[in-house]
Scaffold this motif. Structure first.
Motif, mmCIF file in Angstrom:
data_model
loop_
_atom_site.group_PDB
_atom_site.id
_atom_site.type_symbol
_atom_site.label_atom_id
_atom_site.label_comp_id
_atom_site.label_asym_id
_atom_site.label_seq_id
_atom_site.Cartn_x
_atom_site.Cartn_y
_atom_site.Cartn_z
ATOM 1 N N ASP B 16 -27.904 21.527 -63.636
ATOM 2 C CA ASP B 16 -28.768 20.680 -64.203
ATOM 3 C C ASP B 16 -28.057 19.250 -64.505
ATOM 4 O O ASP B 16 -28.630 18.154 -64.650
ATOM 5 C CB ASP B 16 -29.003 21.195 -65.566
ATOM 6 N N ALA B 17 -26.866 19.420 -64.807
ATOM 7 C CA ALA B 17 -25.940 18.021 -64.916
ATOM 8 C C ALA B 17 -26.220 17.079 -63.855
ATOM 9 O O ALA B 17 -25.985 15.789 -64.245
ATOM 10 C CB ALA B 17 -24.507 18.380 -65.039
ATOM 11 N N THR B 18 -26.450 17.483 -62.570
ATOM 12 C CA THR B 18 -26.363 16.633 -61.642
ATOM 13 C C THR B 18 -27.627 15.621 -61.885
ATOM 14 O O THR B 18 -27.659 14.674 -61.592
ATOM 15 C CB THR B 18 -26.599 17.226 -60.301
ATOM 16 N N ALA B 19 -28.887 16.224 -61.993
ATOM 17 C CA ALA B 19 -30.121 15.667 -62.177
ATOM 18 C C ALA B 19 -29.731 14.755 -63.656
ATOM 19 O O ALA B 19 -30.323 13.419 -63.282
ATOM 20 C CB ALA B 19 -31.266 16.409 -62.610
ATOM 21 N N LYS B 20 -29.365 14.775 -64.495
ATOM 22 C CA LYS B 20 -28.939 14.162 -65.647
ATOM 23 C C LYS B 20 -27.883 12.888 -65.217
ATOM 24 O O LYS B 20 -28.229 11.788 -65.504
ATOM 25 C CB LYS B 20 -28.575 14.773 -66.797
ATOM 26 N N THR B 21 -27.182 13.360 -64.465
ATOM 27 C CA THR B 21 -26.284 12.165 -64.048
ATOM 28 C C THR B 21 -26.872 11.269 -63.176
ATOM 29 O O THR B 21 -26.795 9.986 -63.058
ATOM 30 C CB THR B 21 -25.060 12.650 -63.112
ATOM 31 N N ALA B 22 -27.793 11.553 -62.243
ATOM 32 C CA ALA B 22 -28.681 10.935 -61.373
ATOM 33 C C ALA B 22 -29.528 10.055 -62.296
ATOM 34 O O ALA B 22 -30.034 8.789 -61.558
ATOM 35 C CB ALA B 22 -29.477 11.647 -60.315
ATOM 36 N N SER B 23 -30.093 10.591 -63.265
ATOM 37 C CA SER B 23 -30.800 9.527 -64.034
ATOM 38 C C SER B 23 -30.324 8.378 -64.814
ATOM 39 O O SER B 23 -30.519 7.359 -64.769
ATOM 40 C CB SER B 23 -31.760 10.603 -65.154
#
Lengths: 249, 313
Positions: B16-23
């Motif tokens: 999940d951390a990836t999607a938040k970092t991409a955001s």
């Protein structure tokens, strides 16, 4: 083998910080300053290595104002052999600190550098890793347990999912986590003895490092405040509130 | 130029951390690429390709990246850096481990644990365990950033980005992975769970954490702990919520037998709703709790469990 232990002077961890009214930073006047708690753990670990015969000398380094000398004295009172104070006013960013430490490592040639994983003031969590990269050394961050052998060090690290062990070729950089050890208190005789231990005084220029900050702090503000809510009388009432009022279960 | 996000994963699942970092990366305004560095991690790259707002996925598949050891990660990312204006990683123990090496090699200051993007070069980040918020402007040149993922929501929708292989540089050979001891749990992950229930010194023993497990199972909550409980050996280190442990911001945080030391509050005070159970009326946790119950937890927790059962949880 020499062990180098960088130590930082920060607001004592028990003090509640106050943001200055003009939003330029945190009020440091008349506030108790101490050694960064993670760095105390680093000093302790270095001393244990010397006591086990793995290290021959423990050198404490601090980069900061003249008053950072007190932080070095604390390390010397715990048992470190000598100190190096690199005098610099104002904030010195992790990258500049790492560059100064790199130059000191080239001079002193330690087999191991042990430092706190982060300083509790800027919470950057960068210096150890940056130093390792600049030197081309391996790193064992967030150390929970270390074990030294002839040419390598095994570091058990605290990671998000649990614990991870890595083996690093020496020389290496280790950054400490909370549970690596419990730092000793300096005894009165050792505090007296520490006053006689040598501290060399240097400046960033001696190491050809420009310590001017590169990040521009626009402002420092208070975090949004949370207000206390309501008290409930029973567990059943708590469940009811969470379900029907807050709608979170 | 583009922004590069380093994916967080375990070679099987994209975290999940990836999607938040991409955001967070998307807020910089440039196209976003995601680097999946791992070993036999094709499924992760495929999952990353479905992230919304991502233009391209890079996959570096080699044994050296299996555990994201810092030294080979540094080499890989520094090698890719010339094509990017900004490099972002989640502030997980992985991101915190390799990113400062990248920044040092690129000779740029790192901006750690950003909470908000004010403009492409200006960010908000916590200092003093979140007791102050600093707004900093990074100098011209490349930006190296770690992201506090609880502060960003993943973008909505789905994408279909192409996946491109990148060559893995040789492992510098100065460090090697030996072993890992991971806590196994059927419960949701602490940092991404919607509900977290944490215990403190008040639990008195590791065995008593079973009381919390029963509630956690009913609410599909993750289990956490205060530093005091971890230091006392009640639960492993990866349970720790706080300044030096994990930072969480769930919809509901239930603090049980936790007094509320500053360092614990730093890790959970951004939770949407906080409930606290503590027998000490003066406990600081009550100053930030939305719902406080002054009670003996050994009585209150079984009662809470019964009530949840009665309501069909």
């Amino acid at each position: 083998m020499k062990v180098l232990v960088p130590v930082k002077r920060v607001i004592d961890f028990n003090i509640k910080v106050k943001v200055k009214g003009d939003q330029t930073g945190v009020d440091l006047s008349n506030v108790k300053m101490s050694m960064n708690p993670f760095d105390e753990i680093a000093v302790e670990e270095a001393l244990r290595l010397r006591e086990k015969g793995n290290a021959t000398e423990v050198i404490a380094v601090s980069i900061g104002p003249q008053a950072a000398q007190e932080t070095i004295r604390t390390a010397l009172a715990m048992g470190a052999d000598r100190g190096i104070l690199v005098k610099a006013e104002g904030d010195v960013e992790p990258l500049a600190v790492a560059k100064i430490l790199k130059a000191i490592c080239e001079e002193e040639k330690p087999g191991l550098v042990i430092l706190g994983k982060q300083a509790i003031d800027d919470d950057s969590n960068q210096t150890g890793q940056m130093l390792a990269a600049l030197l081309g050394w391996p790193q064992g961050t967030f150390a929970h347990k270390i074990e030294l052998s002839d040419a390598a060090i095994s570091v058990e690290r605290e990671i998000d999912g649990g614990l991870q062990t890595v083996e690093l070729k020496l020389p290496a950089v280790v950054t400490t986590d909370l549970r690596l050890n419990e730092p000793r208190y300096a005894s009165l005789p050792n505090i007296m003895k520490a006053k006689k231990k040598p501290i060399a005084e240097k400046t960033p220029a001696d190491y050809h490092v420009d310590a001017t900050p590169r990040l521009k702090v626009i402002k420092v503000t208070e975090p949004p405040k949370r207000r206390a809510g309501v008290k409930v009388k029973t567990a059943a009432e708590l469940v009811d509130k969470l379900k029907n009022e807050a709608g979170v279960i | 130029m583009a922004s590069l996000v380093i994916a967080e994963h375990d070679n099987a699942v994209l975290k999940d951390a990836t999607a938040k970092t991409a955001s967070a990366a998307a807020q910089l305004g440039a196209p976003v690429h995601v680097l999946v560095a791992g070993y036999q991690c094709g499924a992760v790259a495929a999952a990353a390709a479905r992230l919304p707002g991502v233009e391209k996925i890079l996959i570096a598949d080699a044994q050296a990246f299996a555990r994201m050891i810092a030294e080979p990660m540094e080499q890989l990312i520094v090698g890719l850096a010339p094509g990017y204006d900004a490099i972002l990683a989640p502030a997980t123990t992985n991101g915190k481990n390799y990113m400062p090496r990248v920044a040092a090699k690129l000779d740029v200051p790192q901006v750690s644990e950003i909470l908000a993007v004010e403009s492409p070069d200006t960010f908000r980040r916590p200092i003093y365990a979140g007791n102050a918020i600093q707004t900093v402007q990074a100098p011209a040149g490349k930006k190296v950033i770690t992201v506090r993922t609880t502060a960003f929501k993943p973008l909505e929708g789905a994408g279909s980005a192409p996946v491109e292989n990148v060559a893995a540089p040789a492992d510098p050979g100065i460090s090697k992975f030996v072993s890992e001891e991971l806590s196994r749990s059927e419960r949701p992950e602490l940092t991404s769970a919607k509900i977290v229930i944490s215990g403190g010194r008040g639990l008195q023993s590791g065995e008593n954490f079973h009381l919390l497990e029963k509630i956690a199972d009913k609410l599909h909550a993750a289990l956490g702990a205060s530093r005091a409980a971890v230091d006392a050996g009640f639960v492993p280190n990866d349970y720790q919520v706080g300044q030096t442990g994990k930072v969480v911001a769930p919809e509901l945080y239930i603090a049980v037998g936790i007094s509320g030391a500053i360092q614990h509050l730093a890790g959970m005070k951004d939770s949407k709703v906080i409930a606290a159970i503590n027998k000490d009326e003066e406990a600081p946790i009550f100053q930030i709790a939305d719902y406080g119950l002054v009670a003996d937890l050994f009585k209150a927790i079984p009662e809470m469990e019964q009530e949840l059962t009665r309501l069909g949880y």
